[in-house]
Design a protein around this motif. Structure first.
Motif, PDB file in Angstrom:
ATOM      1  N   ARG A  93     -44.112 -84.328  62.514  1.00 21.34           N
ATOM      2  CA  ARG A  93     -44.704 -83.922  61.236  1.00 21.34           C
ATOM      3  C   ARG A  93     -45.724 -84.962  60.773  1.00 21.34           C
ATOM      4  NH1 ARG A  93     -43.686 -78.684  61.401  1.00 21.34           N
ATOM      5  NH2 ARG A  93     -41.453 -78.220  61.491  1.00 21.34           N
ATOM      6  N   ALA A  94     -45.374 -86.238  60.912  1.00 19.57           N
ATOM      7  CA  ALA A  94     -46.297 -87.303  60.505  1.00 19.57           C
ATOM      8  C   ALA A  94     -47.539 -87.322  61.391  1.00 19.57           C
ATOM      9  CB  ALA A  94     -45.582 -88.652  60.548  1.00 19.57           C
ATOM     10  N   LEU A  95     -47.356 -87.148  62.697  1.00 19.11           N
ATOM     11  CA  LEU A  95     -48.497 -87.119  63.609  1.00 19.11           C
ATOM     12  C   LEU A  95     -49.425 -85.951  63.296  1.00 19.11           C
ATOM     13  CD1 LEU A  95     -46.867 -87.931  67.078  1.00 19.11           C
ATOM     14  CD2 LEU A  95     -48.520 -89.336  65.838  1.00 19.11           C
ATOM     15  N   SER A  96     -48.867 -84.795  62.985  1.00 16.22           N
ATOM     16  CA  SER A  96     -49.704 -83.620  62.719  1.00 16.22           C
ATOM     17  C   SER A  96     -50.525 -83.797  61.453  1.00 16.22           C
ATOM     18  CB  SER A  96     -48.836 -82.363  62.620  1.00 16.22           C
ATOM     19  OG  SER A  96     -47.962 -82.437  61.511  1.00 16.22           O
ATOM     20  N   LEU A  97     -50.084 -84.667  60.545  1.00 14.19           N
ATOM     21  CA  LEU A  97     -50.835 -84.913  59.315  1.00 14.19           C
ATOM     22  C   LEU A  97     -51.894 -85.994  59.508  1.00 14.19           C
ATOM     23  CD1 LEU A  97     -51.140 -84.287  56.282  1.00 14.19           C
ATOM     24  CD2 LEU A  97     -49.496 -86.128  55.839  1.00 14.19           C
ATOM     25  N   THR A  98     -51.525 -87.114  60.148  1.00  9.76           N
ATOM     26  CA  THR A  98     -52.451 -88.245  60.261  1.00  9.76           C
ATOM     27  C   THR A  98     -53.322 -88.193  61.507  1.00  9.76           C
ATOM     28  OG1 THR A  98     -50.762 -89.599  61.343  1.00  9.76           O
ATOM     29  CG2 THR A  98     -50.918 -89.740  58.944  1.00  9.76           C
ATOM     30  N   ARG A  99     -52.852 -87.491  62.548  1.00  9.21           N
ATOM     31  CA  ARG A  99     -53.629 -87.362  63.789  1.00  9.21           C
ATOM     32  C   ARG A  99     -53.606 -85.903  64.249  1.00  9.21           C
ATOM     33  NH1 ARG A  99     -54.781 -92.120  66.834  1.00  9.21           N
ATOM     34  NH2 ARG A  99     -54.246 -93.982  65.631  1.00  9.21           N
ATOM     35  N   PRO A 100     -54.244 -85.028  63.467  1.00  7.62           N
ATOM     36  CA  PRO A 100     -54.139 -83.585  63.725  1.00  7.62           C
ATOM     37  C   PRO A 100     -54.730 -83.148  65.056  1.00  7.62           C
ATOM     38  CG  PRO A 100     -55.808 -84.040  62.062  1.00  7.62           C
ATOM     39  CD  PRO A 100     -55.079 -85.330  62.290  1.00  7.62           C
ATOM     40  N   ARG A 101     -55.615 -83.925  65.632  1.00  6.35           N
ATOM     41  CA  ARG A 101     -56.240 -83.533  66.901  1.00  6.35           C
ATOM     42  C   ARG A 101     -55.536 -84.129  68.115  1.00  6.35           C
ATOM     43  NH1 ARG A 101     -62.791 -83.761  65.733  1.00  6.35           N
ATOM     44  NH2 ARG A 101     -62.780 -82.327  63.942  1.00  6.35           N
ATOM     45  N   MET A 102     -54.529 -84.929  67.887  1.00  7.15           N
ATOM     46  CA  MET A 102     -53.831 -85.570  68.998  1.00  7.15           C
ATOM     47  C   MET A 102     -52.997 -84.546  69.750  1.00  7.15           C
ATOM     48  SD  MET A 102     -51.194 -88.797  68.917  1.00  7.15           S
ATOM     49  CE  MET A 102     -50.466 -89.407  70.441  1.00  7.15           C
ATOM     50  N   ARG A 103     -53.048 -84.596  71.085  1.00  2.00           N
ATOM     51  CA  ARG A 103     -52.216 -83.757  71.930  1.00  2.00           C
ATOM     52  C   ARG A 103     -51.329 -84.645  72.791  1.00  2.00           C
ATOM     53  NH1 ARG A 103     -53.161 -81.148  68.498  1.00  2.00           N
ATOM     54  NH2 ARG A 103     -54.232 -79.151  68.324  1.00  2.00           N
ATOM     55  N   LEU A 104     -50.143 -84.136  73.111  1.00  2.00           N
ATOM     56  CA  LEU A 104     -49.127 -84.961  73.742  1.00  2.00           C
ATOM     57  C   LEU A 104     -48.938 -84.648  75.222  1.00  2.00           C
ATOM     58  CD1 LEU A 104     -46.454 -84.869  70.888  1.00  2.00           C
ATOM     59  CD2 LEU A 104     -48.332 -86.481  71.220  1.00  2.00           C
ATOM     60  N   THR A 105     -49.905 -84.004  75.836  1.00  3.02           N
ATOM     61  CA  THR A 105     -49.762 -83.598  77.228  1.00  3.02           C
ATOM     62  C   THR A 105     -49.670 -84.782  78.184  1.00  3.02           C
ATOM     63  OG1 THR A 105     -52.173 -83.369  77.287  1.00  3.02           O
ATOM     64  CG2 THR A 105     -50.885 -81.366  76.925  1.00  3.02           C
ATOM     65  N   ASP A 106     -50.197 -85.940  77.792  1.00  6.32           N
ATOM     66  CA  ASP A 106     -50.139 -87.106  78.683  1.00  6.32           C
ATOM     67  C   ASP A 106     -49.005 -88.067  78.326  1.00  6.32           C
ATOM     68  OD1 ASP A 106     -51.248 -87.890  76.282  1.00  6.32           O
ATOM     69  OD2 ASP A 106     -52.583 -89.384  77.188  1.00  6.32           O
ATOM     70  N   ILE A 107     -48.119 -87.670  77.422  1.00 10.87           N
ATOM     71  CA  ILE A 107     -46.990 -88.513  77.026  1.00 10.87           C
ATOM     72  C   ILE A 107     -45.772 -88.159  77.888  1.00 10.87           C
ATOM     73  CG2 ILE A 107     -45.405 -89.106  75.161  1.00 10.87           C
ATOM     74  CD1 ILE A 107     -48.211 -90.202  74.781  1.00 10.87           C
ATOM     75  N   ASP A 108     -45.183 -89.168  78.510  1.00 11.28           N
ATOM     76  CA  ASP A 108     -44.006 -88.962  79.348  1.00 11.28           C
ATOM     77  C   ASP A 108     -42.711 -88.958  78.542  1.00 11.28           C
ATOM     78  OD1 ASP A 108     -45.432 -89.059  81.905  1.00 11.28           O
ATOM     79  OD2 ASP A 108     -45.734 -91.187  81.460  1.00 11.28           O
TER      80      ASP A 108
END
Length: 360
Positions: A95-110
């Motif tokens: 929820r915090a990421l979607s507010l402060t970094r709305p364009r971030m995608r997690l496809t490269d996170i293991d």
């Protein structure tokens, strides 16, 4: 007894990873690479079902000594996130990421995890015979680790030290955050060959509260499909200001080594230690910059074998999660083996469906 409680709600064994099978790979670099501070938030009391993003930690403001304090007494949540977000303790991270970094995608996170889980797994590869459990969920190619504890709250009866009372005495909550029950910070880095996002609790921050006061909670709110409120407010503090607070009885050597492992995983630079005598009087408060003085780097150099084994274990679990088709499962460590169990109940828990867009 603890092992029996760890197995509650688990089904069949899916896989086993014996300690002796974990071999550190030659040339693996375990220095954290590309450390990035992503977001932060404050948890408000459970009935309010609210987080404030980016929020603010309390301000480090140690009292003059000597200062007598009462011992910790009463009810405290063991894991504040699990206490408030019962169905998905990692939900406030996203929820915090979607507010402060709305364009971030997690496809490269293991891996997404709490700091506590990495410390437990490090103890396992170091040969310490602790029994513990970590709940896990697979979302696309990303493994989510959730901290597990036998119960949600603990009770202090005035005989268990002064940690909570010292934190209250040594910090000042910024205006607008006086009812916060915890502040958490979310960072990202590469550890070995694992790209991970780590959440950790922040006890305090150094410096003035003026910039926090200038950015108070606003009327901008979002209500999530899960029934929680996300309130925008506060100010994201610089990594160099983050403080971990500890207490020590007088007569024992005040060393940072016992806390260094915890500080290393979250890259927390400042350690504040309150020293107390047999009457509960704090006689000395020590503040140390463990990053600038090289303490964290020295600890890293002295624990290369264990850190490489931890990186190898994390990679093994991530790969199993990706290739096995598991959805929700649990890691249980005992008898020098990590056993992976299927969760008996796969319904009604886990990451909310609306957050899966972060992987699109």
């Amino acid at each position: 007894m603890l092992k029996e409680r760890c197995l509650k709600g688990l089904g069949e064994i899916l896989a086993e990873i014996p300690l002796e099978s974990i071999q550190p790979r030659d040339g693996l670099i375990t220095t954290k690479v590309n450390i990035t501070s992503l977001t932060s938030y404050n948890l408000l009391p459970k009935p309010r079902k609210t987080i404030v993003v980016p929020g603010s930690p309390p301000i480090w403001s140690p009292p003059k000594t000597p200062r007598k304090l009462k011992p910790d007494e009463g009810r405290y949540p063991i894991d504040a996130n699990r206490f408030v977000f019962r169905h998905c303790p990692l939900e406030p991270v996203f929820r915090a990421l979607s507010l402060t970094r709305p364009r971030m995608r997690l496809t490269d996170i293991d891996l997404v995890t709490d700091r506590r889980n990495l410390r437990l797994l490090l103890a396992f590869v170091a040969g310490k015979k602790n029994v513990f459990r970590i709940d896990a969920e697979q979302v696309h190619n990303t493994t989510l680790f959730t901290s597990w504890t036998p119960r949600a709250v603990c009770y202090f009866r005035g005989e268990d030290g002064y940690g909570h009372e010292f934190e209250r005495a040594a910090t000042r909550p910024p205006r607008g955050f006086r009812d916060s029950i915890a502040h958490h910070r979310v960072i990202r880095y590469r550890f070995g060959d694992v790209n991970l996002i780590l959440r950790h609790e922040v006890d305090a921050c150094t410096g003035s509260a003026e910039e926090i006061r200038r950015v108070m909670p606003t009327s901008e709110t979002r209500v999530t499909p899960t029934g929680y409120t996300v309130l925008k407010g506060g100010a994201f503090v610089a990594p160099s200001r983050v403080v971990e607070i500890k207490t020590r009885p007088a007569g024992k050597l005040v060393r940072v080594s016992r806390a260094t492992e915890q500080l290393w995983f979250s890259q927390t630079p400042v350690l504040g230690i309150g020293v107390y005598d047999g009457t509960g009087t704090f006689t000395k408060i020590v503040e140390r910059d463990v990053s600038r003085t090289g303490v964290l780097k020295t600890w890293e150099e002295n624990h290369q074998v264990q850190l490489k084994m931890l990186a190898a274990l994390l990679r093994a679990v991530v790969e199993l999660g990706r290739t096995s088709g598991w959805k929700r499962y649990a890691l249980v460590a005992s008898d020098e083996t990590v056993k992976i169990f299927n969760l008996a109940d796969q319904v009604g828990q886990g990451l909310p469906v609306d957050l899966r867009y972060l992987w699109e």
